[in-house]
Design a protein around this motif. Structure first.
Motif, PDB file in Angstrom:
ATOM      1  N   ASP A   1       0.830  -1.206   0.000  1.00 31.58           N
ATOM      2  CA  ASP A   1       0.000   0.000   0.000  1.00 31.58           C
ATOM      3  C   ASP A   1       0.863   1.254   0.000  1.00 31.58           C
ATOM      4  O   ASP A   1       0.552   2.236  -0.683  1.00 31.58           O
ATOM      5  N   GLU A   2       1.953   1.213   0.755  1.00 34.78           N
ATOM      6  CA  GLU A   2       2.860   2.357   0.788  1.00 34.78           C
ATOM      7  C   GLU A   2       3.547   2.561  -0.557  1.00 34.78           C
ATOM      8  O   GLU A   2       3.738   3.693  -1.013  1.00 34.78           O
ATOM      9  N   LEU A   3       3.917   1.448  -1.197  1.00 37.70           N
ATOM     10  CA  LEU A   3       4.574   1.537  -2.500  1.00 37.70           C
ATOM     11  C   LEU A   3       3.662   2.137  -3.560  1.00 37.70           C
ATOM     12  O   LEU A   3       4.070   2.979  -4.359  1.00 37.70           O
ATOM     13  N   THR A   4       2.418   1.702  -3.556  1.00 35.39           N
ATOM     14  CA  THR A   4       1.494   2.180  -4.586  1.00 35.39           C
ATOM     15  C   THR A   4       1.195   3.661  -4.432  1.00 35.39           C
ATOM     16  O   THR A   4       0.747   4.305  -5.383  1.00 35.39           O
ATOM     17  N   ASN A   5       1.441   4.198  -3.244  1.00 33.77           N
ATOM     18  CA  ASN A   5       1.200   5.619  -3.001  1.00 33.77           C
ATOM     19  C   ASN A   5       2.483   6.436  -2.996  1.00 33.77           C
ATOM     20  O   ASN A   5       2.489   7.596  -2.591  1.00 33.77           O
ATOM     21  N   SER A   6       3.551   5.820  -3.449  1.00 32.90           N
ATOM     22  CA  SER A   6       4.843   6.490  -3.403  1.00 32.90           C
ATOM     23  C   SER A   6       5.431   6.663  -4.785  1.00 32.90           C
ATOM     24  O   SER A   6       5.303   5.821  -5.663  1.00 32.90           O
ATOM     25  N   LEU A   7       6.109   7.777  -4.988  1.00 32.93           N
ATOM     26  CA  LEU A   7       6.801   7.994  -6.258  1.00 32.93           C
ATOM     27  C   LEU A   7       8.023   7.102  -6.381  1.00 32.93           C
ATOM     28  O   LEU A   7       8.619   7.007  -7.445  1.00 32.93           O
ATOM     29  N   GLU A   8       8.399   6.447  -5.259  1.00 32.01           N
ATOM     30  CA  GLU A   8       9.571   5.587  -5.273  1.00 32.01           C
ATOM     31  C   GLU A   8       9.239   4.173  -5.710  1.00 32.01           C
ATOM     32  O   GLU A   8      10.082   3.299  -5.655  1.00 32.01           O
ATOM     33  N   ILE A   9       8.037   3.915  -6.177  1.00 31.24           N
ATOM     34  CA  ILE A   9       7.646   2.555  -6.535  1.00 31.24           C
ATOM     35  C   ILE A   9       8.574   1.985  -7.588  1.00 31.24           C
ATOM     36  O   ILE A   9       8.911   2.637  -8.577  1.00 31.24           O
ATOM     37  N   GLY A  10       9.033   0.785  -7.351  1.00 33.40           N
ATOM     38  CA  GLY A  10       9.908   0.101  -8.296  1.00 33.40           C
ATOM     39  C   GLY A  10      11.363   0.450  -8.158  1.00 33.40           C
ATOM     40  O   GLY A  10      12.206  -0.150  -8.800  1.00 33.40           O
ATOM     41  N   LYS A  11      11.683   1.441  -7.298  1.00 32.44           N
ATOM     42  CA  LYS A  11      13.084   1.817  -7.132  1.00 32.44           C
ATOM     43  C   LYS A  11      13.718   0.949  -6.077  1.00 32.44           C
ATOM     44  O   LYS A  11      13.216   0.855  -4.965  1.00 32.44           O
ATOM     45  N   SER A  12      14.838   0.305  -6.418  1.00 31.52           N
ATOM     46  CA  SER A  12      15.470  -0.620  -5.487  1.00 31.52           C
ATOM     47  C   SER A  12      16.310   0.135  -4.471  1.00 31.52           C
ATOM     48  O   SER A  12      16.811   1.227  -4.742  1.00 31.52           O
TER      49      SER A  12
END
Length: 214
Positions: free
Chosen positions: A180-191
């Motif tokens: 849920d945090e990832l989907t709301n973050s611009l950092e999604i997919g960033k390792s």
């Protein structure tokens, strides 16, 4: 091409289910960071491992499965090649998959008689898990499954497996929260920095990691 005096022997190991429409050209391009690092001019030229007993890099066209059991000599800069490979494989992956990478200190020998002269000498071995997949959800599913397996295996030494449902449920809650945090973050997919691409690094403490046996 990395020197034969390179500080590490780096072993890459994993299986990645690929999309049925993934072409050989696409696969070769996605794996270019690996075979190019080895000094090869093509995947066919660079697919062989530094060790003859290892299968190297293979693609099963019937199963659409990329199989990697491949060693190359190199340095810390190989981590950049891993980042690039993971980003490219994300585009071709059908499902989430884990890739193990082990850095073996080429200058460290556990059986060396001289090693007893200095007990403070430790190997620079390192081990990281990388994760690839078509979506962040697919990647997190693999991460979740591996964590559940590790936790259950450890706790079954003390508890019956039927008693661990609550533990698994709490792990699922943590991953749901993270997603849920990832989907709301611009950092999604960033390792994370230094993880080698959608992965988590683990140090080499607790003894040297054994090589895969075939």
């Amino acid at each position: 091409m990395p020197s034969y005096n390179a500080p590490f022997e780096i072993h890459v190991h994993g299986q990645v289910p690929l999309r049925a429409d993934a072409s050989l050209d696409q696969i070769q391009d996605a794996l270019k960071p690996l075979w190019q690092y080895a000094g090869a001019r093509s995947l066919a030229d660079g697919a062989a491992s530094a060790y003859e007993e290892e299968p190297g890099i293979r693609f099963d066209s019937q199963e659409h499965l990329l199989q990697i059991c491949w060693t190359v000599r190199g340095d810390e800069d190989f981590r950049q090649s891993l980042d690039e490979m993971c980003m490219a494989l994300n585009e071709l992956a059908e499902q989430g998959a884990a890739i193990e990478v082990t850095f073996y200190d080429a200058d460290f020998d556990e059986d060396d008689d001289d090693a007893d002269e200095d007990d403070d000498v430790e190997s620079r071995d390192d081990f990281i898990m990388l994760f690839v997949g078509p979506t962040p959800a697919a990647i997190m599913q693999v991460q979740r499954d591996l964590l559940v397996q590790d936790v259950v295996n450890m706790m079954e030494r003390h508890f019956d497996g039927a008693e661990l449902g609550g533990v698994v449920a709490e792990i699922d809650k943590l991953f749901s929260q993270r997603f849920d945090e990832l989907t709301n973050s611009l950092e999604i997919g960033k390792s994370p920095r230094g993880s080698g691409g959608s992965g988590t690094g683990h140090g080499g403490a607790g003894g040297r990691r054994p090589r895969h046996l075939h």
